[in-house]
Design a protein around this motif. Sequence first.
Motif, mmCIF file in Angstrom:
data_model
loop_
_atom_site.group_PDB
_atom_site.id
_atom_site.type_symbol
_atom_site.label_atom_id
_atom_site.label_comp_id
_atom_site.label_asym_id
_atom_site.label_seq_id
_atom_site.Cartn_x
_atom_site.Cartn_y
_atom_site.Cartn_z
ATOM 1 N N PRO A 143 -15.876 2.531 -21.892
ATOM 2 C CA PRO A 143 -16.335 2.625 -23.374
ATOM 3 C C PRO A 143 -16.620 4.067 -23.892
ATOM 4 N N SER A 144 -16.860 5.101 -23.053
ATOM 5 C CA SER A 144 -17.081 6.424 -23.568
ATOM 6 C C SER A 144 -15.721 7.261 -23.775
ATOM 7 N N PHE A 145 -14.802 6.456 -23.776
ATOM 8 C CA PHE A 145 -13.340 7.041 -24.215
ATOM 9 C C PHE A 145 -12.974 8.510 -23.174
ATOM 10 N N SER A 146 -13.469 8.474 -21.958
ATOM 11 C CA SER A 146 -13.018 9.589 -21.306
ATOM 12 C C SER A 146 -11.869 8.929 -20.263
ATOM 13 N N LEU A 147 -10.830 9.883 -20.261
ATOM 14 C CA LEU A 147 -9.654 9.410 -19.459
ATOM 15 C C LEU A 147 -10.020 9.365 -17.724
ATOM 16 N N HIS A 148 -10.962 9.903 -17.406
ATOM 17 C CA HIS A 148 -11.193 9.972 -15.819
ATOM 18 C C HIS A 148 -11.409 8.458 -15.366
ATOM 19 N N ALA A 149 -12.046 7.709 -16.448
ATOM 20 C CA ALA A 149 -12.493 6.212 -16.057
ATOM 21 C C ALA A 149 -11.094 5.355 -15.910
ATOM 22 N N TRP A 150 -10.264 5.518 -16.883
ATOM 23 C CA TRP A 150 -8.730 5.188 -16.462
ATOM 24 C C TRP A 150 -8.231 5.445 -15.247
ATOM 25 N N VAL A 151 -8.148 6.602 -14.715
ATOM 26 C CA VAL A 151 -7.707 7.097 -13.466
ATOM 27 C C VAL A 151 -8.678 6.328 -12.317
ATOM 28 N N PHE A 152 -9.827 6.272 -12.567
ATOM 29 C CA PHE A 152 -10.814 5.674 -11.695
ATOM 30 C C PHE A 152 -10.260 4.064 -11.465
ATOM 31 N N TRP A 153 -9.881 3.518 -12.444
ATOM 32 C CA TRP A 153 -9.644 2.015 -12.420
ATOM 33 C C TRP A 153 -8.447 1.910 -11.549
ATOM 34 N N ILE A 154 -7.265 2.678 -11.663
ATOM 35 C CA ILE A 154 -6.091 2.684 -10.988
ATOM 36 C C ILE A 154 -6.436 2.964 -9.516
ATOM 37 N N PHE A 155 -7.167 3.892 -9.130
ATOM 38 C CA PHE A 155 -7.392 4.105 -7.724
ATOM 39 C C PHE A 155 -8.371 3.255 -7.188
ATOM 40 N N VAL A 156 -9.367 2.808 -7.848
ATOM 41 C CA VAL A 156 -10.232 2.270 -7.193
ATOM 42 C C VAL A 156 -9.462 0.790 -6.735
ATOM 43 N N ILE A 157 -8.411 0.369 -7.494
ATOM 44 C CA ILE A 157 -7.507 -0.951 -7.370
ATOM 45 C C ILE A 157 -6.673 -0.659 -6.214
ATOM 46 N N LEU A 158 -6.199 0.419 -6.093
ATOM 47 C CA LEU A 158 -5.177 1.002 -4.867
ATOM 48 C C LEU A 158 -6.206 1.002 -3.621
ATOM 49 N N GLY A 159 -7.354 1.637 -3.923
ATOM 50 C CA GLY A 159 -8.450 1.492 -2.674
ATOM 51 C C GLY A 159 -8.785 0.263 -2.247
ATOM 52 N N ALA A 160 -8.993 -0.896 -3.216
ATOM 53 C CA ALA A 160 -9.417 -2.286 -2.833
ATOM 54 C C ALA A 160 -8.323 -2.702 -1.922
ATOM 55 N N TRP A 161 -7.100 -2.592 -2.584
ATOM 56 C CA TRP A 161 -5.867 -2.997 -1.858
ATOM 57 C C TRP A 161 -5.771 -2.546 -0.601
ATOM 58 N N ALA A 162 -6.118 -1.401 -0.369
ATOM 59 C CA ALA A 162 -5.851 -0.934 1.180
ATOM 60 C C ALA A 162 -6.877 -1.338 1.804
ATOM 61 N N GLY A 163 -8.136 -1.595 1.078
ATOM 62 C CA GLY A 163 -9.367 -2.096 2.144
ATOM 63 C C GLY A 163 -8.916 -3.368 2.404
ATOM 64 N N VAL A 164 -8.472 -4.411 1.643
ATOM 65 C CA VAL A 164 -8.098 -5.760 1.861
ATOM 66 C C VAL A 164 -7.188 -5.764 3.067
ATOM 67 N N ASN A 165 -6.276 -4.907 3.243
ATOM 68 C CA ASN A 165 -5.634 -4.806 4.329
ATOM 69 C C ASN A 165 -6.003 -4.541 5.552
ATOM 70 N N VAL A 166 -7.183 -3.644 5.259
ATOM 71 C CA VAL A 166 -7.749 -3.295 6.552
ATOM 72 C C VAL A 166 -8.679 -4.415 6.990
ATOM 73 N N LEU A 167 -9.073 -4.997 6.078
ATOM 74 C CA LEU A 167 -10.143 -6.110 6.263
ATOM 75 C C LEU A 167 -9.208 -7.409 7.086
ATOM 76 N N LYS A 168 -8.061 -7.568 6.413
ATOM 77 C CA LYS A 168 -7.367 -8.836 7.094
ATOM 78 C C LYS A 168 -6.824 -8.392 8.401
ATOM 79 N N ARG A 169 -6.488 -7.263 8.823
ATOM 80 C CA ARG A 169 -6.400 -6.750 10.125
ATOM 81 C C ARG A 169 -7.185 -7.157 11.182
ATOM 82 N N PHE A 170 -8.568 -6.550 10.623
ATOM 83 C CA PHE A 170 -9.836 -6.852 11.458
ATOM 84 C C PHE A 170 -10.111 -8.314 11.759
ATOM 85 N N LEU A 171 -9.864 -8.947 10.792
ATOM 86 C CA LEU A 171 -10.482 -10.168 10.845
ATOM 87 C C LEU A 171 -9.480 -11.238 11.368
ATOM 88 N N VAL A 172 -8.261 -11.049 11.221
ATOM 89 C CA VAL A 172 -7.116 -12.048 12.166
ATOM 90 C C VAL A 172 -7.360 -11.876 13.612
#
Lengths: 172, 239
Positions: A143-172
């Motif tokens: 809501p502050s209209f700063s581009l960094h937050a949109w870049v953050f959004w994309i990469f936090v999702i990519l990181g979460a996706w990578a994290g889920v795959n790490v999590l799945k591997r350890f839990l199975v």
Amino acid sequence: MMQWLKKPWPYWIGGVLLGLLNVVLLALTGSAWQVTGGFLLWGAGVLELLGFRPFEWEFFKIYDYKFGEIILHHNIFINKYTILNIGVVAGSLAATLLASQFRLKKAKNIRQAMFALLGGIMMGYGARLTGGCNIGSFFSGIPSFSLHAWVFWIFVILGAWAGVNVLKRFLV
Amino acid sequence: MVSNEIDALVRKRCGPEKVNKKSQISYAVIILIIASIISVILWINNHVYAAFWIIGIALGMVLRYSRFCFASAFRDPFLIKNTKLMRALLLSFMVSTIGFAVIQNVYLNHNAIDYALIPGAVFPVGLHTAIGAFIFGIGMTNAGGCASGVLMRIGEGHVLPWITLLGFFIGTTLGAKDYSFWYDKIISKANVFYFPEHINLGVVVMVQMAVLIGLYKLAAWYQKKNGRIEDYEGRILWR
């Protein structure tokens, strides 16, 4: 009344209220909601107590506009950022008690604790690079209209996706 | 009915639902009285502190009552194909976009643009944003919650978020210590890109609202298309 206090609110009501509260906070104080700034001050404050000189790091010179006054007045442990964080804990505690759902819940095992510690370290380090966590940098950045937050959004999702795959591997 | 079942399953992961037999409302009242006394003390010393305290409490109550969890908002769309939290997050952005725009408009009418002083969070954008957010995302899913989630779950009585909090202290302090390295290599060369500096604020707000509404519709469509729910091991619990 009792049932009403126990009932969780729908997500959308939570979303709208969090958005509103962030606006009210900004209007009243001039600062948007952030969390890790307070964590940093506590971490650095402890280092200072141990005899180090963290406040001479370049970081605090660059972000003097944010932390300068707090450091100058020696308000390392009690300041606007940490008061906000303690308030969130107190609010959550009050809400949990109102619903009569407070229970001490221990960690399941050492591995879970290690994941929690490692996850915390990664979040803390990542947050320093981006100017805050997903509250300070993202939730207040979009809501502050700063581009960094949109870049953050994309990469936090990519990181979460990578994290889920790490999590799945350890839990199975 | 089916949608309620999904909600129940999703919520199971975000907090304990087991209800204690004994009422804890009296403790809640004590906490709220103490909080009010602290508000008065803060108000006498520093009005702004009181505002931070009261809004903090309100944020904590809303987070807990709605079981709002940013980690789940990012994770659920691909873990269990559920976008309910993500859509709630988009709604909150629609509200705050309008509110922040009004506040920033007042600022911009009276001041020259100074990124450090614009009300809100305006930071340089660059490779460091991508690296930091990526690391943050991995950490968030492994710890099972983000910074606000840690604070919320400490209030619920969990022990685990205290460990995450300790990690946060270590990580964020290390990050500040290493900052000069990242600053020299990347951040000092990165620029702030503040949309209203380049395009009229009114237009920016309208475009951003359109994008948020578009994303909301996309998220709703995605959930409808993938209407099923899986557990962590990928077993389909509901389709």
